[in-house]
Design an enzyme around this catalytic site. Structure first.
Site: not given
Ligand code: APR
Length: 343
Positions: A28, A34-37, A108, A110, A127, A164, A202
């Site tokens: 996404s 943005p992703d998380f990590r 995800n 979303d 989730h 509540c 990740s």
């Molecule tokens: N294409 C390929 N890989 C990507 C891209 C992209 N466009 N963008 C990010 N990544 C990779 C990152 O390098 C990372 O390895 O996707 C991975 C995302 O990892 P996280 O940010 O940890 O996300 P996720 O694995 O979905 O986290 C799991 O953690 O915080 C909680 O509930 C939250 O569902 C989430 C869970």
């Protein structure tokens, strides 16, 4: 040794038809969240100015219970109503359309897989998602229109049950909560797979982390991710397509002879997703974090939520007079309802 060409010929010959997918935030990011990590650009890195106890606190049920403000400050920037499916989501819908999707486990929230056309009975948002919401305390459902108003304004919505007063939470699974029992019902499907795709994750968060090792030996596990994760690549039958997911699914579509179909399915899904005015979700997220950081630092106030938690805590510890006296002194400095300003 598995490779894309071998997988492609097996798909064309109908020898692969039970594809299990595990997806994460990486599918996404191209939609504008943005992703998380990922260091520097991931959400947890962006939250540093808020000085949270730890980044994931914003999604922990205990923290949300006394301090829901940060979650709602970011809600509009992460709210799915402003997001369009990516070509990676479209690829998942194309797998389903070709009756090859055995099951999709997405981490995800979303809902973009559903927007792209993945049937609800072929997937689980492990989730949870934003499609409904309720009071986090008494679980009374909360109206969609009022929730959308709260998300757009960034204000915390509270339970409509007068006595509540709990904060309302979307039906997403926070840290400290358990995933729906349906996960254990669907989990065996990963052992029936004749191909597993692991996309944009990740592999750091349970229970999804435990899925890839359950794929039978010899069944190809294809990783589509920026970097190698979770020991995928350790088996001779593993395949890694490192880089952006959207590029990876286009490479697969080319090998399977599905490219034109993929692009037109994606264009249709994007056009079909009604969204409000175009929102630059990344810019909005940075702006929301900056505004919230200012609100939380400045006079180094204890956030309203912490005050409430302290009050409840001290109320229950009324025998500890010194603590109560100290709290009353602090409170008198800032007025009966004002936040405590630590000296
Ligand atoms: N294409 C390929 N890989 C990507 C891209 C992209 N466009 N963008 C990010 N990544 C990779 C990152 O390098 C990372 O390895 O996707 C991975 C995302 O990892 P996280 O940010 O940890 O996300 P996720 O694995 O979905 O986290 C799991 O953690 O915080 C909680 O509930 C939250 O569902 C989430 C869970």
């Amino acid at each position: 040794m598995a490779d894309i060409e071998t997988i492609a010929s097996k798909i064309k010959a109908g020898q692969i038809n039970r594809v299990v997918v595990l997806a994460g935030a990486g599918i996404s990011t191209a939609a504008g969240v943005p992703d998380f990590r990922t260091p520097e650009t991931g959400l947890y890195a962006k939250l540093a100015p808020l000085c949270l106890p730890y980044p994931e606190a914003i999604f922990h049920i205990n923290y949300f219970g006394h301090t829901p403000e940060p979650f709602y400050a970011l809600a509009r920037a992460r709210n799915p109503v402003n997001l369009k499916p990516t070509v990676s989501h479209a690829f998942l819908a194309l797998l389903a359309k070709k009756n090859l999707l055995h099951f999709l486990f997405t981490q995800n929230i979303d809902g973009l897989e559903l927007d792209a056309g993945v049937p609800g009975d072929k997937m689980m948002a492990v989730h949870g998602n934003w499609k409904s919401q309720r009071c986090h305390k008494c679980k009374t459902p909360y109206p969609d229109d009022l929730m959308q108003q709260a998300v757009n304004s960034g204000d915390v919505p509270y339970c409509l049950v007068a006595e509540c007063g709990g904060a309302v939470k979307p039906d997403v699974v926070f840290f400290g909560e358990s995933v729906a029992p349906r996960f254990e019902e669907e989990e065996p499907k990963v052992r029936e797979a004749d191909l597993m795709l692991i996309m944009g994750t990740s592999l750091k968060v349970n229970p999804c982390t435990r899925l890839p090792p359950q794929v039978p030996d010899g069944v190809p596990r294809v990783l589509l991710n920026m970097d190698t994760v979770g020991g995928i690549g350790g088996r001779a039958s593993d395949v890694s397509i490192l880089g952006a997911c959207d590029d990876g699914v286009r490479q697969l579509a080319d090998a399977f002879g599905w490219r034109d179909e993929l692009e037109s399915l994606w264009a249709g899904a994007v056009a079909a997703k009604p969204t409000g005015a175009e929102v630059d979700t990344m810019a909005l997220l940075d702006e929301s974090i900056e505004k919230l950081a200012k609100k939380m630092e400045g006079s180094r106030q204890v956030p309203e939520g912490h005050r409430r938690m302290l009050e409840a805590h001290l109320g229950s510890k009324s025998t500890n007079m010194e603590c109560v006296v100290r709290f009353r002194q602090l409170r008198s400095l800032s007025g009966p309802n004002g936040p405590i300003t630590t000296s």
